[in-house]
Design an enzyme around this catalytic site. Structure first.
Site, PDB file in Angstrom:
ATOM      1  N   ASP A   1       5.328   2.721   5.389  1.00 22.75           N
ATOM      2  CA  ASP A   1       3.970   2.200   5.207  1.00 22.75           C
ATOM      3  C   ASP A   1       3.291   3.042   4.131  1.00 22.75           C
ATOM      4  O   ASP A   1       3.138   4.259   4.299  1.00 22.75           O
ATOM      5  CB  ASP A   1       3.214   2.289   6.530  1.00 22.75           C
ATOM      6  CG  ASP A   1       1.921   1.479   6.532  1.00 22.75           C
ATOM      7  OD1 ASP A   1       1.452   1.090   5.448  1.00 22.75           O
ATOM      8  OD2 ASP A   1       1.371   1.254   7.627  1.00 22.75           O
TER       9      ASP A   1
ATOM     10  N   HIS B   1      -6.329  -5.078   9.500  1.00 24.96           N
ATOM     11  CA  HIS B   1      -7.699  -4.571   9.362  1.00 24.96           C
ATOM     12  C   HIS B   1      -8.295  -4.951   8.015  1.00 24.96           C
ATOM     13  O   HIS B   1      -7.587  -5.059   7.014  1.00 24.96           O
ATOM     14  CB  HIS B   1      -7.709  -3.051   9.507  1.00 24.96           C
ATOM     15  CG  HIS B   1      -6.634  -2.354   8.728  1.00 24.96           C
ATOM     16  ND1 HIS B   1      -6.818  -1.853   7.468  1.00 24.96           N
ATOM     17  CD2 HIS B   1      -5.332  -2.100   9.038  1.00 24.96           C
ATOM     18  CE1 HIS B   1      -5.695  -1.318   7.032  1.00 24.96           C
ATOM     19  NE2 HIS B   1      -4.762  -1.447   7.967  1.00 24.96           N
TER      20      HIS B   1
ATOM     21  N   GLU C   1       3.984  -5.684   6.118  1.00 24.22           N
ATOM     22  CA  GLU C   1       2.540  -5.686   5.828  1.00 24.22           C
ATOM     23  C   GLU C   1       2.270  -6.011   4.368  1.00 24.22           C
ATOM     24  O   GLU C   1       3.016  -5.598   3.480  1.00 24.22           O
ATOM     25  CB  GLU C   1       1.951  -4.312   6.162  1.00 24.22           C
ATOM     26  CG  GLU C   1       0.463  -4.181   5.870  1.00 24.22           C
ATOM     27  CD  GLU C   1      -0.070  -2.784   6.171  1.00 24.22           C
ATOM     28  OE1 GLU C   1      -1.290  -2.636   6.302  1.00 24.22           O
ATOM     29  OE2 GLU C   1       0.747  -1.831   6.250  1.00 24.22           O
TER      30      GLU C   1
ATOM     31  N   ASP D   1      -2.418  -1.557   0.655  1.00 27.15           N
ATOM     32  CA  ASP D   1      -1.733  -1.071   1.851  1.00 27.15           C
ATOM     33  C   ASP D   1      -0.623  -2.065   2.186  1.00 27.15           C
ATOM     34  O   ASP D   1      -0.887  -3.257   2.381  1.00 27.15           O
ATOM     35  CB  ASP D   1      -2.755  -0.974   2.993  1.00 27.15           C
ATOM     36  CG  ASP D   1      -2.165  -0.474   4.306  1.00 27.15           C
ATOM     37  OD1 ASP D   1      -0.978  -0.107   4.336  1.00 27.15           O
ATOM     38  OD2 ASP D   1      -2.910  -0.454   5.302  1.00 27.15           O
TER      39      ASP D   1
ATOM     40  N   GLU E   1      -0.609  -6.932   9.183  1.00 22.11           N
ATOM     41  CA  GLU E   1       0.605  -6.165   9.474  1.00 22.11           C
ATOM     42  C   GLU E   1       1.179  -6.488  10.850  1.00 22.11           C
ATOM     43  O   GLU E   1       0.900  -5.806  11.823  1.00 22.11           O
ATOM     44  CB  GLU E   1       0.356  -4.666   9.332  1.00 22.11           C
ATOM     45  CG  GLU E   1      -0.877  -4.132  10.035  1.00 22.11           C
ATOM     46  CD  GLU E   1      -1.063  -2.652   9.779  1.00 22.11           C
ATOM     47  OE1 GLU E   1      -0.078  -1.923   9.585  1.00 22.11           O
ATOM     48  OE2 GLU E   1      -2.225  -2.216   9.772  1.00 22.11           O
TER      49      GLU E   1
ATOM     50  N   HIS F   1     -10.178   1.110   7.473  1.00 25.09           N
ATOM     51  CA  HIS F   1     -10.339   0.245   8.650  1.00 25.09           C
ATOM     52  C   HIS F   1     -11.804  -0.153   8.763  1.00 25.09           C
ATOM     53  O   HIS F   1     -12.596   0.507   9.427  1.00 25.09           O
ATOM     54  CB  HIS F   1      -9.867   0.973   9.916  1.00 25.09           C
ATOM     55  CG  HIS F   1      -8.386   1.159   9.981  1.00 25.09           C
ATOM     56  ND1 HIS F   1      -7.561   0.345  10.716  1.00 25.09           N
ATOM     57  CD2 HIS F   1      -7.584   2.054   9.376  1.00 25.09           C
ATOM     58  CE1 HIS F   1      -6.308   0.745  10.575  1.00 25.09           C
ATOM     59  NE2 HIS F   1      -6.287   1.783   9.763  1.00 25.09           N
TER      60      HIS F   1
END
Length: 290
Positions: free
Chosen positions: A81, A153, A275, A92, A187, A161
C-alpha cells in the site's frame, strides 16, 4: 489542486508498477519499504504515509521497524500500500502479490474484481453503502468474505481520511451520497470463508501522526507537523528512531500523537487488498492511480 492530485496518482502508479516487477521471495521488508519510499521521492513527491507491507493475516498498517529482519517467504501473501503527496494532494493505491500460493492469487484477483465493481458504481448521488454492496457481492460470489472492519475513505489536501467512508459491504450508517469533485480511496479487503471478516489491533506499532505539536517531548513534534501536518510517519523516519520507540508510545497515551497499530484478521485468515484513488466526475469517476 486537481492537477496535483493527478500527479500524485501518477507517482503511485509508477511506483506500484515497479514493486510488482521487482519484489520477490527473499527480499527484506525494510529494504522494500525504503526503496519504494525513495522511488516516490525520486519523482518529486513525498510519501503520504509509510509504505505498508502487510503479510498474510495482517491486513493493514504494517511498516517495518528500523531493525526489521522479516523476509518474504514462499507461500506469503503481501499487500503493498503506497501513498504519495504533491503539496498535500494525495494518491493512494495498493496491490497484493502472492508467492507460490494459489489461494493468495485467487484472493488477490477477487479483491481486484471487487474494486472494479466498486468503481463502476461511483458517480454523484450514489450512496456509499451502494458501493460497498458491489464489493461484498463480488466477495461472496467467490465464497469469500469482505473485511468490514476496514473502509475506503475520502481524501482532501493534507488529510488522508476525510469526510465520507466507503464500506466493504452493504452496511448501515454509510448513507452519505457521493458528490462531484470528491477524491476517494476505494480499497476492498477480502478474506476466506473461515475468516471473521473483521480486524483487531496487533502487537506492532510503527506508524504515527502528530495531533498536538505543542506537547513537550524529546521528539521535535513541531518540525514533523510543519513537514507533514497530520499525515502519518514511520518511527524509522525520526532521528534516533530506536530510542524514540517508548517516547512515541508515551506521546500516544497523552494524545499528542495518534498510533496506528497493525491490523490483523480476527481469525488469523489471510487477507488480500486492492486499491485505487478516484476523482468523482459529472457522470462517473476518473481513476487517478490506474
Amino acid at each position: 489542486m486537481n492537477d496535483e492530485f493527478r500527479e500524485a496518482g501518477k507517482v503511485v502508479k509508477r511506483v506500484l508498477r515497479r514493486a510488482a516487477r521487482e519484489v520477490d521471495v527473499g527480499d527484506k521488508l525494510l529494504e522494500i519499504a525504503e526503496y519504494l519510499e525513495d522511488c516516490v521521492r525520486d519523482q518529486g513527491a513525498e510519501p503520504a504515509f509509510p509504505v505498508n507491507l502487510s503479510l498474510n493475516e495482517v491486513a493493514a498498517h504494517y511498516t517495518p521497524s528500523p531493525d526489521d529482519e522479516i523476509e518474504i517467504s514462499p507461500g506469503d501473501i503481501l499487500k503493498i500500500d503506497i501513498g504519495a503527496h504533491v503539496n498535500g494532494a494525495i494518491g493512494d493505491a495498493a496491490i497484493t502479490l502472492s508467492f507460490d500460493n494459489d489461494l493468495g492469487e485467487l484472493l488477490a484477483e477477487v479483491a481486484r474484481e471487487a474494486l472494479e465493481a466498486a468503481i463502476a458504481m461511483i458517480r454523484p448521488g450514489v450512496e456509499c453503502r451502494e458501493v460497498g454492496r458491489a464489493i461484498g457481492e463480488v466477495c461472496r460470489d467467490y465464497g469469500f468474505k469482505p473485511v468490514i472492519g476496514l473502509t475506503g475513505h475520502q481524501i482532501e489536501p493534507w488529510n488522508l481520511h476525510a469526510g465520507v467512508s466507503i464500506p466493504n459491504d452493504d452496511l448501515p450508517g454509510y448513507e452519505d451520497k457521493l458528490e462531484e469533485g470528491m477524491v476517494l480511496a476505494v480499497e476492498p479487503f477480502v478474506t476466506t470463508e473461515d475468516g471473521k471478516g473483521d480486524v483487531r489491533p496487533g502487537s506492532t506499532v510503527e506508524i504515527f501522526s502528530v495531533r498536538n505539536p505543542n506537547q513537550r517531548s524529546r521528539l521535535d513534534l513541531h518540525r514533523i507537523y510543519e513537514d507533514r501536518k497530520s499525515l502519518p510517519f514511520a518511527r524509522r523516519w525520526v532521528k534516533e528512531a530506536t530510542r524514540m520507540k517508548f517516547e512515541l508510545l508515551r506521546l500516544s497515551k497523552l494524545g499528542a500523537v495518534k498510533a496506528y497499530p497493525e491490523l490483523v484478521e480476527v481469525n488469523g485468515e489471510p487477507v488480500a487488498q486492492w486499491e485505487h484513488t478516484v476523482m468523482i466526475t459529472e457522470r462517473g469517476c476518473r481513476v487517478l492511480t490506474e
